[in-house]
Design an enzyme around this catalytic site. Structure first.
Site, mmCIF file in Angstrom:
data_model
loop_
_atom_site.group_PDB
_atom_site.id
_atom_site.type_symbol
_atom_site.label_atom_id
_atom_site.label_comp_id
_atom_site.label_asym_id
_atom_site.label_seq_id
_atom_site.Cartn_x
_atom_site.Cartn_y
_atom_site.Cartn_z
ATOM 1 N N GLU A 172 -9.681 6.759 2.965
ATOM 2 C CA GLU A 172 -10.503 5.836 3.733
ATOM 3 C C GLU A 172 -9.616 4.680 4.141
ATOM 4 O OE1 GLU A 172 -10.244 5.765 0.456
ATOM 5 O OE2 GLU A 172 -9.613 3.668 0.267
ATOM 6 N N SER A 187 1.605 -10.084 -0.206
ATOM 7 C CA SER A 187 1.264 -8.654 -0.266
ATOM 8 C C SER A 187 1.587 -7.886 1.012
ATOM 9 C CB SER A 187 -0.218 -8.495 -0.594
ATOM 10 O OG SER A 187 -1.004 -9.246 0.313
ATOM 11 N N LYS A 202 0.808 -1.226 0.000
ATOM 12 C CA LYS A 202 0.000 0.000 0.000
ATOM 13 C C LYS A 202 0.843 1.279 0.000
ATOM 14 C CE LYS A 202 -4.398 -1.651 0.875
ATOM 15 N NZ LYS A 202 -4.345 -2.884 1.689
HETATM 16 C C1 LIG Z 1 -5.167 -3.987 1.458
HETATM 17 C C2 LIG Z 1 -4.462 -5.258 1.329
HETATM 18 C C3 LIG Z 1 -4.814 -6.213 0.362
HETATM 19 C C4 LIG Z 1 -5.986 -6.071 -0.551
HETATM 20 O O1 LIG Z 1 -6.010 -4.966 -1.363
HETATM 21 P P1 LIG Z 1 -5.699 -5.019 -2.936
HETATM 22 O O2 LIG Z 1 -5.988 -3.643 -3.385
HETATM 23 O O3 LIG Z 1 -6.614 -6.040 -3.538
HETATM 24 O O4 LIG Z 1 -4.283 -5.391 -3.085
HETATM 25 C C5 LIG Z 1 -4.045 -7.365 0.263
HETATM 26 N N1 LIG Z 1 -3.012 -7.593 1.100
HETATM 27 C C6 LIG Z 1 -2.648 -6.709 2.060
HETATM 28 C C7 LIG Z 1 -1.501 -7.024 2.934
HETATM 29 C C8 LIG Z 1 -3.361 -5.512 2.203
HETATM 30 O O5 LIG Z 1 -2.998 -4.645 3.159
#
Ligand SMILES: *Cc1c(COP(=O)(O)O)cnc(C)c1O
Length: 400
Positions: free
Chosen positions: A113, A378, A91
């Site tokens: 948000e 992620s 992010k």
């Molecule tokens: C916010 C988040 C997601 C999901 O959001 P995407 O926009 O689909 O990537 C996935 N993994 C983590 C660690 C997140 O913080």
């Protein structure tokens, strides 16, 4: 950078996308539409963006060849370590990119948000770095669930505004942020995923594309070929998936797999799988797939992972689903927990519960021995450690 899966000149991905916004936001959105592409693709932006990513975020993130998983699944498995980014997920890339645009447009205040608080923390961090005022909208339910993230945002100087409408979660926070933006059009709305009215989905995908840019370079160095056989990412709104698929979209030999959060299962009401369980409609300014009842009322999403419990999906992915370029799988809460825990014990990596959904799909795909498989981690799972701990005490088979 032309690609048939990118947004067209009218702001659409096939039949999806567009900008369904209140009249009052027309000028703001127009300003973004007019400026974002040239700025984000300019040498000036790219140089500064890459410099901050390197020196502040710690990019490039490693591409880790995992011996044990490769053996277990009889193929070659790599983990893209987005969990090692500063603030703990992908992010931060988006927060930095859009903040630079906000600066360019001479904005002094950022609105955002947040659901789990990950996007809120990333935004508050970047606002501190760039001397921007920061106002974060967060549902009251989420504030209670994710209190340490609220404390982090506050200590970073952000104003956290509790949202008490609806079921007091992410979708209500988005609505409230949009309402605030209408009344404060001089501020910049920093959306956290590939959702919202045009140009947000494409802009966020462009900014996050650094993930697949790095994967190509890293695979080339290790194997002499830029192209893997599979890229697997979890999907909420779609930003980590968009960034990881971006440079592979036009090469059909790369299988792209997006894994939705099924919660208790796709046959139940407690789910967040917008492609598997949703239908076409308008959510937060764009035509896409969302969870809705027969009257078109949004059904609240549920997933154990707070970053995936959003009742919609980005319009780019609605189109990629219809055009069959991306394959959609799903993982339940239980499957994600089990696989997340497995990674912790096997590799010493604590994945975010979101990322554990991507891991849980490995069992459902039959790979060839020579395949190269990239799984996107992620984010890191420190925020989820209580949930893992509960799982451990409930599942004796995991006790030593
Ligand atoms: C916010 C988040 C997601 C999901 O959001 P995407 O926009 O689909 O990537 C996935 N993994 C983590 C660690 C997140 O913080």
């Amino acid at each position: 950078m032309k690609n048939k899966f990118f947004v067209d000149d009218n702001g659409y991905y096939g039949e999806f996308g567009g900008s369904f916004i209140p009249e009052m936001l027309y000028n703001n959105i127009k300003e973004l539409q007019k400026n974002y592409k040239n700025f984000i693709r300019s040498v000036q932006f790219q140089t500064l963006y890459k410099k901050i990513l390197k020196n502040y975020v710690g990019r490039p993130t490693p591409l880790f060849f995992c011996k044990k998983y490769s053996k277990k699944y009889k193929t070659k498995i790599f983990f893209k370590r987005e969990d090692l980014n500063y603030t703990g997920s992908h992010k931060i890339n988006n927060a930095i990119g859009q903040s630079l645009l906000a600066k360019q447009l001479n904005k002094k205040t950022i609105i955002a948000e947040t659901g789990a608080g990950q996007h809120g923390v990333a935004t508050a961090t970047v606002c501190a770095l760039m001397d921007l005022k920061c106002v974060i909208f967060m549902g009251e339910t989420d504030i209670n669930r994710q209190y340490t993230n609220v404390l982090r945002m506050k200590s970073l100087g952000a104003k956290v505004i509790p949202v008490c409408s609806g079921d007091k979660t992410l979708k209500d926070a988005v609505n409230e942020a949009i309402r605030y933006w209408i009344n404060h059009p001089e501020s910049y709305y920093l959306i956290g995923s590939t959702v919202g009215p045009h140009p947000y989905p494409q802009m966020v995908a462009d900014i996050q594309s650094v993930i697949s840019e790095e994967i190509k370079i890293q695979l080339k160095e290790m194997y002499g070929s830029c192209y893997p056989n599979y890229v697997i990412a979890c999907i909420g709104g779609g930003s980590n998936a968009a960034g990881s698929f971006y440079h592979f979209l036009d090469n059909d030999s790369v299988n792209l797999i997006a894994v939705e959060a099924a919660g208790h299962g796709i046959k139940t009401k407690k789910t967040a799988a917008s492609i598997h369980c949703g239908s076409k409609g308008i959510l937060h300014g764009s035509m896409t797939f969302l969870l809705q009842n027969e009257d078109g009322q949004v059904i609240p999403a549920y997933s154990i992972s707070p970053g995936l419990d959003y009742p919609g999906i980005g319009p780019m992915f609605a189109n990629l689903f219809i055009k069959k370029r991306v394959k959609f799988l799903y993982s339940t809460d239980k499957e994600a927990l089990r696989e997340g825990y497995e990674l912790i014990r096997s590799e010493g990596i604590i994945p975010a519960l979101e990322s554990a959904h991507a891991l849980a799909s490995l069992k459902k795909i039959s790979f060839k021995k020579e395949d190269t498989v990239v799984v996107i981690l992620s984010g890191r799972g420190d925020k989820d450690i209580n949930v893992y701990e509960k799982f451990l005490t409930k599942n004796l088979s995991y006790d030593e």
